[in-house]
Design a protein around this motif. Structure first.
Motif, PDB file in Angstrom:
ATOM      1  N   ALA A  52       0.823  -1.214   0.000  1.00 32.95           N
ATOM      2  CA  ALA A  52       0.000   0.000   0.000  1.00 32.95           C
ATOM      3  C   ALA A  52       0.854   1.259   0.000  1.00 32.95           C
ATOM      4  CB  ALA A  52      -0.937  -0.004   1.209  1.00 32.95           C
ATOM      5  N   VAL A  73      -5.410   4.381   4.131  1.00 41.06           N
ATOM      6  CA  VAL A  73      -4.148   3.719   4.465  1.00 41.06           C
ATOM      7  C   VAL A  73      -3.796   3.926   5.934  1.00 41.06           C
ATOM      8  CG1 VAL A  73      -2.477   5.554   3.985  1.00 41.06           C
ATOM      9  CG2 VAL A  73      -1.887   3.181   3.502  1.00 41.06           C
ATOM     10  N   LYS A  79      -5.238   1.173   7.928  1.00 37.68           N
ATOM     11  CA  LYS A  79      -4.538  -0.085   7.665  1.00 37.68           C
ATOM     12  C   LYS A  79      -3.206  -0.139   8.405  1.00 37.68           C
ATOM     13  CE  LYS A  79      -4.653  -1.968   3.631  1.00 37.68           C
ATOM     14  NZ  LYS A  79      -4.486  -2.244   2.186  1.00 37.68           N
ATOM     15  N   PRO A  99      -6.042  -0.615  -2.501  1.00 35.49           N
ATOM     16  CA  PRO A  99      -5.679   0.466  -1.604  1.00 35.49           C
ATOM     17  C   PRO A  99      -6.381   1.773  -1.926  1.00 35.49           C
ATOM     18  CG  PRO A  99      -3.762  -0.783  -2.220  1.00 35.49           C
ATOM     19  CD  PRO A  99      -4.886  -1.292  -3.061  1.00 35.49           C
ATOM     20  N   TYR A 100      -6.901   2.396  -0.854  1.00 30.77           N
ATOM     21  CA  TYR A 100      -7.523   3.714  -0.928  1.00 30.77           C
ATOM     22  C   TYR A 100      -8.836   3.740  -1.683  1.00 30.77           C
ATOM     23  CZ  TYR A 100      -2.572   4.669  -0.192  1.00 30.77           C
ATOM     24  OH  TYR A 100      -1.281   4.658   0.236  1.00 30.77           O
TER      25      TYR A 100
END
Length: 267
Positions: A76, A167, A170, A221-222
Motif C-alpha cells: 500500500a 491507508v 490499515k 488500496p484507498y
C-alpha cells in the motif's frame, strides 16, 4: 397409456413446474448478478490478523513472523507513492493557491522519503513490491491532471485526503498487531507521515465530507465507499443481464412448446 385428458393435465402440471423452476433460476441469477454489480464497486474490509491468518504466516521470515496484512502495508505504501508523489509535485508547481501549493510540496518531499524507507524494509524482508499504482489510483491521478485551477486544488485535496484516511487505518492496525520488528518500524513511520499529511490537507480548508468516506483496510488500496451512482449502475447492469436471460428462457420455452405441439400433431 393415459387417457388424453389425463395426459394433458400431466403435461400442464409439468409445464407449470418447469416455469416455476425457470422463474426461480432467473431470480437467483438476478440476485447473484446484483451482488456482483455492487461488489465490484465496493471496498474489501480487512480484519485484524487472527487464527486463520496465522496459519498463512511465513514463520521463517526474518525479524519475526510475517502476516499477509504486514505485506499489504508495504504494498500500500509503495502504490501510494506511485501516484501521490508525482501528483503532489504537479500541484505544487502549478497551483495558484499558496496553502495548497505549500502542502503539496511537503507531501511530495515526504512521499519520496517514505518510499525509500519502505523499499529498504521490503528488501530486508525479501518482499517484492509492485511497480505501479492501482488502476483506481491511476484514474485519480488522471482526474487531477485533467482539471485546472480551483477545481484541481479541490480534487487534489479531496482524493489524497481520502486515500490517506484509508491507508492510515490499515497501517495503524498493523502497527498494533504485527510481530515483525521491521514491519512495526515501517508502520510506525508510515502512521506518523500519513497522520501529518491528513492534517496538512485539512488545513487547506478544501477537504469535505467525501474526503473521509473511506473503508478500513480496503483490498484495492484507498478505494472509497461506492457512491450512489456506482451502486445504481451495478444494479442496472444486473437487471439488464437478468432481463436478457429471462427473454432467452422464454424464447427457449416457446420453441420447446412448438416442437412438442408439432410432435403431437404428427402423432
Amino acid at each position: 397409456m393415459f387417457p388424453f385428458g389425463v395426459d394433458v393435465l400431466t403435461r400442464g402440471a409439468a409445464g407449470r413446474r418447469t416455469r416455476v423452476c425457470r422463474l426461480l433460476a432467473v431470480l437467483t441469477l438476478m440476485g447473484a448478478l446484483s451482488s456482483c454489480g455492487i461488489s465490484v464497486t465496493s471496498g474489501y474490509n480487512g480484519q485484524v490478523p487472527g487464527r486463520e491468518e496465522q496459519k498463512r504466516t511465513n514463520m521463517d521470515a526474518p525479524y519475526g513472523p510475517l502476516y499477509p496484512s504486514d505485506v499489504a502495508v508495504l504494498v500500500a505504501v509503495a502504490q501510494a507513492g506511485y501516484w501521490e508523489a508525482p501528483t503532489s509535485e504537479l500541484v505544487a508547481k502549478e497551483s495558484k493557491n499558496p496553502r495548497v501549493k505549500a502542502v503539496a510540496a511537503q507531501l511530495a518531499r515526504e512521499h519520496h522519503a517514505l518510499n525509500m524507507y519502505n523499499e529498504q524494509a521490503a528488501t530486508r524482508l525479501n518482499v517484492q513490491l509492485p511497480e505501479a499504482a492501482t488502476p483506481q489510483q491511476q484514474s485519480w491521478r488522471e482526474q487531477i491532471e485533467a482539471a485546472s485551477g480551483d477545481e484541481r486544488d479541490r480534487l487534489y485535496v479531496t482524493l489524497t485526503r481520502a486515500a490517506h484516511g484509508s491507508v492510515y487505518m490499515k497501517v495503524a492496525t498493523v502497527r498494533a498487531t504485527t510481530q515483525n520488528d521491521v514491519v512495526r518500524s515501517l508502520a510506525q513511520v508510515a502512521t506518523e507521515y500519513v497522520a501529518r499529511h491528513m492534517a496538512l490537507l485539512e488545513s487547506t480548508g478544501l477537504a469535505n465530507s467525501d474526503s473521509v468516506a473511506v473503508h478500513a483496510g480496503t483490498d484495492a488500496p484507498y478505494q472509497p465507499t461506492p457512491t450512489i451512482a456506482e451502486i445504481v449502475m451495478g444494479i442496472g447492469l444486473a437487471l439488464v443481464a437478468a432481463f436478457g436471460t429471462l427473454v432467452l428462457v422464454r424464447l427457449a420455452a416457446r420453441q420447446a412448446l412448438e416442437t412438442a405441439e408439432e410432435g403431437v400433431a404428427v402423432e
